[in-house]
Each structure stands twice: as structure tokens, then as C-alpha cells.
Design an enzyme around this catalytic site. Structure first.
Site, PDB file in Angstrom:
ATOM      1  N   ASP A   8       6.183  -0.572   2.575  1.00  0.00           N
ATOM      2  CA  ASP A   8       6.561   0.146   1.271  1.00  0.00           C
ATOM      3  C   ASP A   8       7.818   0.553   1.155  1.00  0.00           C
ATOM      4  OD1 ASP A   8       3.991   0.418   2.630  1.00  0.00           O
ATOM      5  OD2 ASP A   8       3.251   2.223   1.325  1.00  0.00           O
ATOM      6  N   GLU A  39       5.060  -0.834  -3.977  1.00  0.00           N
ATOM      7  CA  GLU A  39       4.491   0.111  -4.883  1.00  0.00           C
ATOM      8  C   GLU A  39       5.411   1.467  -4.906  1.00  0.00           C
ATOM      9  OE1 GLU A  39       1.168   2.286  -5.033  1.00  0.00           O
ATOM     10  OE2 GLU A  39       1.644   3.486  -2.983  1.00  0.00           O
ATOM     11  N   ASN A  67      -1.833   2.325  -4.851  1.00  0.00           N
ATOM     12  CA  ASN A  67      -2.131   3.419  -5.600  1.00  0.00           C
ATOM     13  C   ASN A  67      -1.177   4.046  -6.971  1.00  0.00           C
ATOM     14  OD1 ASN A  67      -1.010   4.498  -3.086  1.00  0.00           O
ATOM     15  ND2 ASN A  67      -0.888   6.515  -4.212  1.00  0.00           N
ATOM     16  N   HIS A  68      -0.002   3.591  -6.773  1.00  0.00           N
ATOM     17  CA  HIS A  68       0.696   4.014  -7.972  1.00  0.00           C
ATOM     18  C   HIS A  68       1.001   2.635  -8.910  1.00  0.00           C
ATOM     19  CE1 HIS A  68       1.742   7.973  -6.374  1.00  0.00           C
ATOM     20  NE2 HIS A  68       2.324   7.281  -5.119  1.00  0.00           N
ATOM     21  N   HIS A 151      -3.789  -1.022   1.841  1.00  0.00           N
ATOM     22  CA  HIS A 151      -3.263   0.139   1.403  1.00  0.00           C
ATOM     23  C   HIS A 151      -4.179   1.328   1.457  1.00  0.00           C
ATOM     24  CE1 HIS A 151       0.409   1.803  -0.408  1.00  0.00           C
ATOM     25  NE2 HIS A 151      -0.339   2.572  -1.128  1.00  0.00           N
ATOM     26  N   HIS A 176       0.851   2.642   3.123  1.00  0.00           N
ATOM     27  CA  HIS A 176       0.727   3.840   2.349  1.00  0.00           C
ATOM     28  C   HIS A 176       1.283   5.011   3.075  1.00  0.00           C
ATOM     29  CE1 HIS A 176      -0.836   6.713  -0.670  1.00  0.00           C
ATOM     30  NE2 HIS A 176      -1.615   7.227   0.312  1.00  0.00           N
ATOM     31  N   HIS A 178       3.521   5.593   5.116  1.00  0.00           N
ATOM     32  CA  HIS A 178       4.918   5.331   5.171  1.00  0.00           C
ATOM     33  C   HIS A 178       5.242   5.910   6.613  1.00  0.00           C
ATOM     34  CE1 HIS A 178       5.920   5.667   0.898  1.00  0.00           C
ATOM     35  NE2 HIS A 178       5.235   4.906   1.008  1.00  0.00           N
TER      36      HIS A 178
HETATM   37 FE   FE2 Z   1       0.531   4.309  -1.576  1.00  0.00          FE
END
Ligand code: FE2
Length: 260
Positions: A8, A39, A67-68, A151, A176, A178
């Protein structure tokens, strides 16, 4: 054949790390195909067409999201047209874009990429388990080598998905959270897996956000505008080796490179 997954990418620090490190990493590790999760590229949430193009120009062959995805509205028509930038397949069926693609690696090998979203906290329109077999079949119609970006928040969902797909895909790479997990492994059927590939961005932070802002929001429950942190930047991800004729993974190692 070597595949690089870049975890990410968060904000400008993450993008700059990719732009400066990715060409070198591709050459150093003889990378034939690179997937970048983008993302969080736009100020920490979402991605714009311009930033997607910049990541592709820096050496990404495919970009996955999460999700973003819809935080930046201008990405919607771009996703509707793009074959290289994926959004999770299990968003609403009527949403623009795709969650599976097959592209050519540098050596001409077809590579399938699948992007799905886990359920915990992320509440996708459809459960990934209901769509993932069909997505993998679709990718495998054209490619032996298939990379899945899972994710998801829950480690259990990502571990379970890797086990479920073992022997059918080359790699299941979690994204996701991180936070890079120390469980990069080859499963018995020949699938490489890691629960979370980490974050390409500022690690002197709370998962990419300025720490004092994240802590203030948590301590007070008040709305606090988040800003992307700046310090401790590194590129993280995973390097997977595989047999292009079968798609079977032969090695996986974590990647963690400081920048600058
Ligand atoms: Fe995410």
C-alpha cells in the site's frame, strides 16, 4: 520468473519512494511483473487517474485498490476504461471497473491479477468467498501465473483465503493493515502467501497518518483531520519467484527498503 508486489503506497512520500526505488528494484531482482497496491496514493485515501498513471510509469504493471476506491470520484470513469488498474471485484455489481485482469509480463508470460476485499470492518457489497473461485477460474483461463491481492483487516480471512486458493494461484498477498507480517511462506500446493505485505510510505506514523493526529482522534473521539506523515519512509512488499509454465511459486521473500 520474479514477481514484485509493492504494498500500500501512502501519499506523496510513498509515491516518491516508488518512483525512485521501483526501477532499481525491478532491475536488481530481474522482476518480470509488478503489482502495486495504490489505494492510499492520493493523500492517504484513494487514487486519481494522474497518480495511477504515475505509478504505472514508475514500473507498476498493474495497480490494485481497496476500501478507499471511491474516495476520489474522478477515478470512476478511469476504472471503467482501464485494464491495468483494478478495484476489488466484490464491490457492488453495478460499480465501474474490474477486479480481475490478465496482462503480459516483461518476458511475455501472461499474468492474472485478482483484487478482493475482506469483510471485517470493510463491509463489501458482496462476500469475497462468493466470487473468488469464479475470478480465479477467469484468470486461469488465460494465465498460469495468478496473483491475488486480498485487501482485508482480519489476518484470519487472509490466511484462510491463501489456504483455500493453495495450488490454484501463484500468490495470495494480503494488504490493508500497513503492518508487514513475518509469515511469508510457501503453502503445500505451491502458492506463496503473506498475511500483509506492509506499507510503502512513512512509518514514523500511525499506519501512515501523523501520529499525534491519529492519537488525538482516538483519545478524544473528536473529528480530527488526518494528514499523511513524512518520516521513516520505506518501500515494503514481497518478491515471489515462480515457474511460468505452471504458475507454481518456488520462493517468497519480504521486501523492506529504506528511502531515501
Ligand atoms: Fe485499505
Amino acid at each position: 520468473m520474479n514477481l514484485l508486489f509493492v504494498a500500500d503506497v501512502v501519499g506523496r512520500p510513498g509515491r516518491r519512494a516508488v518512483e525512485e526505488l521501483l526501477p532499481r528494484l525491478r532491475a536488481e531482482h530481474d522482476v518480470a511483473f509488478c503489482v502495486v497496491n495504490g489505494e492510499n496514493a492520493a493523500d492517504g485515501v484513494g487514487i486519481t487517474p494522474r497518480l495511477a498513471e504515475a505509478l504505472l510509469a514508475a514500473g507498476a504493471d498493474a495497480i490494485t485498490l481497496g476500501n478507499h476506491t471511491w474516495r476520489r470520484g474522478e477515478i470512476a470513469p478511469y476504472l471503467a476504461e482501464s485494464t491495468r488498474v483494478l478495484r476489488p471485484a466484490n464491490l457492488a455489481a453495478g460499480a465501474p471497473g474490474r477486479g480481475v485482469t490478465v496482462l503480459s509480463a516483461a518476458d511475455g508470460t501472461p499474468v492474472g491479477v485478482v483484487n478482493v476485499l475482506g469483510s471485517l470492518f470493510l463491509e463489501p457489497a458482496r462476500n469475497m468467498w462468493e466470487v473468488v473461485d469464479e475470478l480465479v477460474d477467469e484468470a486461469r483461463d488465460e494465465a498460469h501465473v495468478v496473483v491475488v491481492d486480498a485487501h482485508a483487516e482480519a489476518t484470519s480471512e487472509k490466511v484462510a483465503l491463501a489456504r483455500w486458493l493453495d495450488g490454484r494461484v501463484t500468490a495470495v498477498i494480503g494488504t490493508h493493515t500497513h503492518v508487514q507480517t513475518a509469515d511469508a511462506r510457501l503453502l503445500p500446493g505451491g502458492t506463496a502467501a503473506v498475511t500483509d505485505a506492509g506499507m510503502t510510505g512513512p512509518h514514523d506514523s500511525v499506519i501512515g497518518v501523523e501520529a499525534d493526529l491519529a492519537i488525538r482522534r482516538m483519545r478524544t473521539g473528536m473529528p480530527v483531520r488526518f494528514e499523511v506523515a513524512q518520516g521513516g519512509v520505506r518501500l515494503e512488499g514481497a518478491l515471489v519467484s515462480c515457474d511460468p509454465a505452471t504458475g507454481r511459486a518456488t520462493a517468497i521473500e519480504l521486501v523492506r527498503v529504506d528511502w531515501p
